[in-house]
Scaffold this motif. Structure first.
Motif, PDB file in Angstrom:
ATOM      1  N   PHE A   8       0.820  -1.211   0.000  1.00  0.00           N
ATOM      2  CA  PHE A   8       0.000   0.000   0.000  1.00  0.00           C
ATOM      3  C   PHE A   8       0.857   1.265   0.000  1.00  0.00           C
ATOM      4  CE2 PHE A   8      -3.697  -2.500   1.959  1.00  0.00           C
ATOM      5  CZ  PHE A   8      -4.351  -2.581   0.745  1.00  0.00           C
ATOM      6  N   TYR A   9       1.977   1.240   0.711  1.00  0.00           N
ATOM      7  CA  TYR A   9       2.836   2.416   0.723  1.00  0.00           C
ATOM      8  C   TYR A   9       3.484   2.624  -0.655  1.00  0.00           C
ATOM      9  CZ  TYR A   9       2.575   3.802   5.621  1.00  0.00           C
ATOM     10  OH  TYR A   9       2.140   4.287   6.832  1.00  0.00           O
ATOM     11  N   CYS A  10       3.815   1.540  -1.328  1.00  0.00           N
ATOM     12  CA  CYS A  10       4.334   1.668  -2.695  1.00  0.00           C
ATOM     13  C   CYS A  10       3.243   2.179  -3.630  1.00  0.00           C
ATOM     14  CB  CYS A  10       4.853   0.311  -3.181  1.00  0.00           C
ATOM     15  SG  CYS A  10       6.409  -0.224  -2.427  1.00  0.00           S
ATOM     16  N   PHE A  11       2.039   1.677  -3.446  1.00  0.00           N
ATOM     17  CA  PHE A  11       0.901   2.105  -4.264  1.00  0.00           C
ATOM     18  C   PHE A  11       0.656   3.606  -4.131  1.00  0.00           C
ATOM     19  CE2 PHE A  11      -3.747   3.005  -3.738  1.00  0.00           C
ATOM     20  CZ  PHE A  11      -4.096   3.014  -5.080  1.00  0.00           C
ATOM     21  N   THR A  12       0.569   4.089  -2.899  1.00  0.00           N
ATOM     22  CA  THR A  12       0.298   5.516  -2.702  1.00  0.00           C
ATOM     23  C   THR A  12       1.485   6.373  -3.138  1.00  0.00           C
ATOM     24  OG1 THR A  12       0.964   5.260  -0.370  1.00  0.00           O
ATOM     25  CG2 THR A  12      -1.383   5.193  -0.863  1.00  0.00           C
ATOM     26  N   PHE A  13       2.701   5.829  -2.992  1.00  0.00           N
ATOM     27  CA  PHE A  13       3.890   6.560  -3.458  1.00  0.00           C
ATOM     28  C   PHE A  13       3.849   6.720  -4.975  1.00  0.00           C
ATOM     29  CE2 PHE A  13       8.370   6.472  -4.934  1.00  0.00           C
ATOM     30  CZ  PHE A  13       8.807   7.642  -4.342  1.00  0.00           C
ATOM     31  N   ASP A  14       3.512   5.649  -5.675  1.00  0.00           N
ATOM     32  CA  ASP A  14       3.423   5.719  -7.132  1.00  0.00           C
ATOM     33  C   ASP A  14       2.342   6.699  -7.566  1.00  0.00           C
ATOM     34  OD1 ASP A  14       5.356   3.780  -7.075  1.00  0.00           O
ATOM     35  OD2 ASP A  14       4.096   2.157  -7.842  1.00  0.00           O
ATOM     36  N   ALA A  53      14.850   5.599   2.567  1.00  0.00           N
ATOM     37  CA  ALA A  53      15.540   6.765   3.129  1.00  0.00           C
ATOM     38  C   ALA A  53      14.541   7.720   3.778  1.00  0.00           C
ATOM     39  CB  ALA A  53      16.324   7.484   2.034  1.00  0.00           C
ATOM     40  N   PHE A  54      13.404   7.864   3.153  1.00  0.00           N
ATOM     41  CA  PHE A  54      12.350   8.737   3.656  1.00  0.00           C
ATOM     42  C   PHE A  54      11.875   8.271   5.027  1.00  0.00           C
ATOM     43  CE2 PHE A  54       8.013  10.634   3.318  1.00  0.00           C
ATOM     44  CZ  PHE A  54       8.390  11.935   3.037  1.00  0.00           C
ATOM     45  N   ASP A  55      11.710   6.969   5.174  1.00  0.00           N
ATOM     46  CA  ASP A  55      11.270   6.407   6.455  1.00  0.00           C
ATOM     47  C   ASP A  55      12.329   6.583   7.540  1.00  0.00           C
ATOM     48  OD1 ASP A  55       8.866   5.629   5.361  1.00  0.00           O
ATOM     49  OD2 ASP A  55       9.530   3.588   4.895  1.00  0.00           O
ATOM     50  N   VAL A  56      13.594   6.436   7.159  1.00  0.00           N
ATOM     51  CA  VAL A  56      14.676   6.618   8.129  1.00  0.00           C
ATOM     52  C   VAL A  56      14.679   8.052   8.657  1.00  0.00           C
ATOM     53  CG1 VAL A  56      17.190   6.757   8.375  1.00  0.00           C
ATOM     54  CG2 VAL A  56      16.164   4.790   7.229  1.00  0.00           C
ATOM     55  N   ILE A  57      14.477   9.006   7.759  1.00  0.00           N
ATOM     56  CA  ILE A  57      14.474  10.416   8.159  1.00  0.00           C
ATOM     57  C   ILE A  57      13.301  10.721   9.084  1.00  0.00           C
ATOM     58  CG2 ILE A  57      14.155  12.775   7.309  1.00  0.00           C
ATOM     59  CD1 ILE A  57      15.751  11.960   4.834  1.00  0.00           C
ATOM     60  N   GLN A  58      12.126  10.205   8.757  1.00  0.00           N
ATOM     61  CA  GLN A  58      10.962  10.468   9.603  1.00  0.00           C
ATOM     62  C   GLN A  58      11.152   9.882  11.003  1.00  0.00           C
ATOM     63  OE1 GLN A  58       6.872  10.897   7.808  1.00  0.00           O
ATOM     64  NE2 GLN A  58       7.668   9.329   6.453  1.00  0.00           N
ATOM     65  N   GLY A  88      21.860  11.386   7.955  1.00  0.00           N
ATOM     66  CA  GLY A  88      22.691  12.121   7.001  1.00  0.00           C
ATOM     67  C   GLY A  88      22.746  11.426   5.654  1.00  0.00           C
ATOM     68  N   LYS A  89      22.950  10.114   5.664  1.00  0.00           N
ATOM     69  CA  LYS A  89      23.007   9.351   4.421  1.00  0.00           C
ATOM     70  C   LYS A  89      21.656   9.360   3.707  1.00  0.00           C
ATOM     71  CE  LYS A  89      26.624   6.161   6.015  1.00  0.00           C
ATOM     72  NZ  LYS A  89      26.951   4.747   6.361  1.00  0.00           N
ATOM     73  N   SER A  90      20.601   9.210   4.476  1.00  0.00           N
ATOM     74  CA  SER A  90      19.263   9.174   3.893  1.00  0.00           C
ATOM     75  C   SER A  90      18.870  10.525   3.316  1.00  0.00           C
ATOM     76  CB  SER A  90      18.240   8.742   4.953  1.00  0.00           C
ATOM     77  OG  SER A  90      18.515   7.434   5.405  1.00  0.00           O
ATOM     78  N   LEU A  91      19.285  11.591   3.965  1.00  0.00           N
ATOM     79  CA  LEU A  91      18.955  12.927   3.484  1.00  0.00           C
ATOM     80  C   LEU A  91      19.557  13.176   2.100  1.00  0.00           C
ATOM     81  CD1 LEU A  91      17.456  15.488   4.277  1.00  0.00           C
ATOM     82  CD2 LEU A  91      19.577  16.353   5.295  1.00  0.00           C
ATOM     83  N   LYS A  92      20.747  12.655   1.870  1.00  0.00           N
ATOM     84  CA  LYS A  92      21.380  12.798   0.553  1.00  0.00           C
ATOM     85  C   LYS A  92      20.563  12.083  -0.514  1.00  0.00           C
ATOM     86  CE  LYS A  92      26.118  13.269   2.291  1.00  0.00           C
ATOM     87  NZ  LYS A  92      27.472  12.654   2.340  1.00  0.00           N
ATOM     88  N   VAL A  93      20.058  10.903  -0.180  1.00  0.00           N
ATOM     89  CA  VAL A  93      19.242  10.141  -1.129  1.00  0.00           C
ATOM     90  C   VAL A  93      17.950  10.890  -1.446  1.00  0.00           C
ATOM     91  CG1 VAL A  93      17.908   8.014  -1.445  1.00  0.00           C
ATOM     92  CG2 VAL A  93      20.179   7.918  -0.390  1.00  0.00           C
ATOM     93  N   VAL A  94      17.280  11.390  -0.392  1.00  0.00           N
ATOM     94  CA  VAL A  94      16.008  12.095  -0.574  1.00  0.00           C
ATOM     95  C   VAL A  94      16.208  13.379  -1.372  1.00  0.00           C
ATOM     96  CG1 VAL A  94      14.212  13.386   0.654  1.00  0.00           C
ATOM     97  CG2 VAL A  94      14.900  11.120   1.456  1.00  0.00           C
ATOM     98  N   ASN A  95      17.215  14.157  -1.023  1.00  0.00           N
ATOM     99  CA  ASN A  95      17.459  15.415  -1.736  1.00  0.00           C
ATOM    100  C   ASN A  95      17.775  15.182  -3.207  1.00  0.00           C
ATOM    101  OD1 ASN A  95      16.962  17.146   0.380  1.00  0.00           O
ATOM    102  ND2 ASN A  95      19.096  17.242   1.049  1.00  0.00           N
ATOM    103  N   ARG A 112       1.503   9.807   0.499  1.00  0.00           N
ATOM    104  CA  ARG A 112       1.901   8.412   0.684  1.00  0.00           C
ATOM    105  C   ARG A 112       1.485   7.874   2.050  1.00  0.00           C
ATOM    106  NH1 ARG A 112       7.374   5.233   2.089  1.00  0.00           N
ATOM    107  NH2 ARG A 112       7.030   6.447   3.980  1.00  0.00           N
ATOM    108  N   ASP A 113       1.963   8.501   3.107  1.00  0.00           N
ATOM    109  CA  ASP A 113       1.850   7.911   4.443  1.00  0.00           C
ATOM    110  C   ASP A 113       0.411   7.830   4.947  1.00  0.00           C
ATOM    111  OD1 ASP A 113       4.544   8.198   4.022  1.00  0.00           O
ATOM    112  OD2 ASP A 113       4.993   8.826   6.067  1.00  0.00           O
ATOM    113  N   THR A 114      -0.363   8.903   4.774  1.00  0.00           N
ATOM    114  CA  THR A 114      -1.704   8.920   5.357  1.00  0.00           C
ATOM    115  C   THR A 114      -2.607   7.862   4.720  1.00  0.00           C
ATOM    116  OG1 THR A 114      -2.281  10.694   3.813  1.00  0.00           O
ATOM    117  CG2 THR A 114      -1.620  11.344   6.023  1.00  0.00           C
ATOM    118  N   THR A 115      -2.640   7.841   3.394  1.00  0.00           N
ATOM    119  CA  THR A 115      -3.504   6.879   2.703  1.00  0.00           C
ATOM    120  C   THR A 115      -2.973   5.463   2.851  1.00  0.00           C
ATOM    121  OG1 THR A 115      -4.044   8.609   1.099  1.00  0.00           O
ATOM    122  CG2 THR A 115      -4.657   6.365   0.527  1.00  0.00           C
TER     123      THR A 115
END
Length: 292
Positions: free
Chosen positions: A32-38, A64-69, A96-103, A163-166
């Motif tokens: 579901f998280y992949c579905f809403t992300f797409d 990476a997004f989940d790690v940051i949250q 720090g590593k995840s932020l680079k991926v997200v950015n 993504r997250d709420t739905t």
């Protein structure tokens, strides 16, 4: 928007069919998280992604997004987080590593709309009906200028909201349906009665309106018991008086918990903590009785 969600819903149907053929267990929350992300990538900035099929780059962003949250929540609970960052503790290193991926991921989206000098690409927003395209078109016609950093942050907020709420709400629905097979049967019967069991056609919102009270009731009840945002907090920018007469001074943090309100027995009755979608069918509630 309905077409986008319907199209990606068919991706879930095909994926589950493959898993069923091999009797392979699935993690519905991940799906579901992949579905809403797409979906939100398509609706918000016309980015064609396919994390449901396991696209490495898209999945890397989500991880990476989940790690940051999770890291942000840790910082909220630990006021000394800057010391942790200075010492290079694991949580801060991971952030720090995840932020680079997200950015890096979001910068690709920003590049769709902005030149490197910060000016908006006129051809990019022309006939662009996405959330970001419409936002920038309105800003341009209103004489408002936003820089790349603002748009980057807006895009991230859109991804969180989309993504997250739905994804959380859909996961809760599946959990409660697994725990209450009688409601599974009722939902299945309604689907067959309304749509004939045809899973090959994408349904839009109008197809569901007034035709699926059981589906709506199940969703609302799951959202009531497991709100996607169980708690929230805001800081007052000026002195504010609530309708009750209670005054909040400027600069004060105010928190509230929909999770608690949604289980308040004076509002919902003695079975407030139980999953009972029938409370929504054929009934009207006042302004204080709705899931959040």
């Amino acid at each position: 928007m309905g077409v986008v969600f319907g199209t990606h819903a068919q991706d879930i149907v095909r994926l589950l069919a493959k898993k069923a053929d091999t009797n392979e267990p699935v993690n519905m929350q991940t799906i579901f998280y992949c579905f809403t992300f797409d979906c939100i990538n398509s609706v918000a900035f016309n980015k064609n992604v396919n994390s449901l099929e396991g696209n490495v780059k898209d999945c890397e962003f989500q991880n990476a997004f989940d790690v940051i949250q999770a890291g942000v929540l840790t910082r909220f609970l630990m006021p000394w987080w800057k010391l942790n960052r200075f010492l290079g503790l694991p949580t801060e290193r991971a952030m720090g590593k995840s932020l680079k991926v997200v950015n890096a991921y979001v910068e690709e989206v920003v590049d769709q709309y902005f030149e490197k000098d910060g000016t908006v690409k006129d051809d990019a927003i022309k006939d662009d009906r996405t959330i970001t395209g419409l936002f920038l078109e309105y800003a341009q016609t209103s004489g408002i200028k936003y820089d790349r950093v603002f748009i980057r942050d807006m895009i991230l907020n859109t991804v969180i909201a989309g993504r997250d709420t739905t994804g959380s709400a859909l996961t809760s629905c599946i959990q409660f349906l697994c725990e209450h097979p009688a409601w599974q049967d009722k939902l299945h019967e309604e689907a067959l009665a309304c749509f004939g069991g045809n899973t090959q056609e994408s349904l839009c919102f109008d197809d569901l309106d007034d035709k699926s009270p059981v589906a709506e009731a199940v969703f609302l009840e799951a959202l009531r018991l497991h709100p996607s945002v169980p708690g929230n907090e805001k800081i007052s920018i000026r002195e504010t008086t609530f309708p009750s007469g209670f005054t909040v001074p400027a600069g004060v943090s105010v928190g509230w918990t929909p999770q608690a309100t949604n289980m308040y027995k004076k509002l919902w009755g003695p079975n407030a903590e139980e999953f009972d979608p029938s409370r929504w069918i054929g009934k009207t509630y006042d302004d204080f009785m709705y899931p959040t």
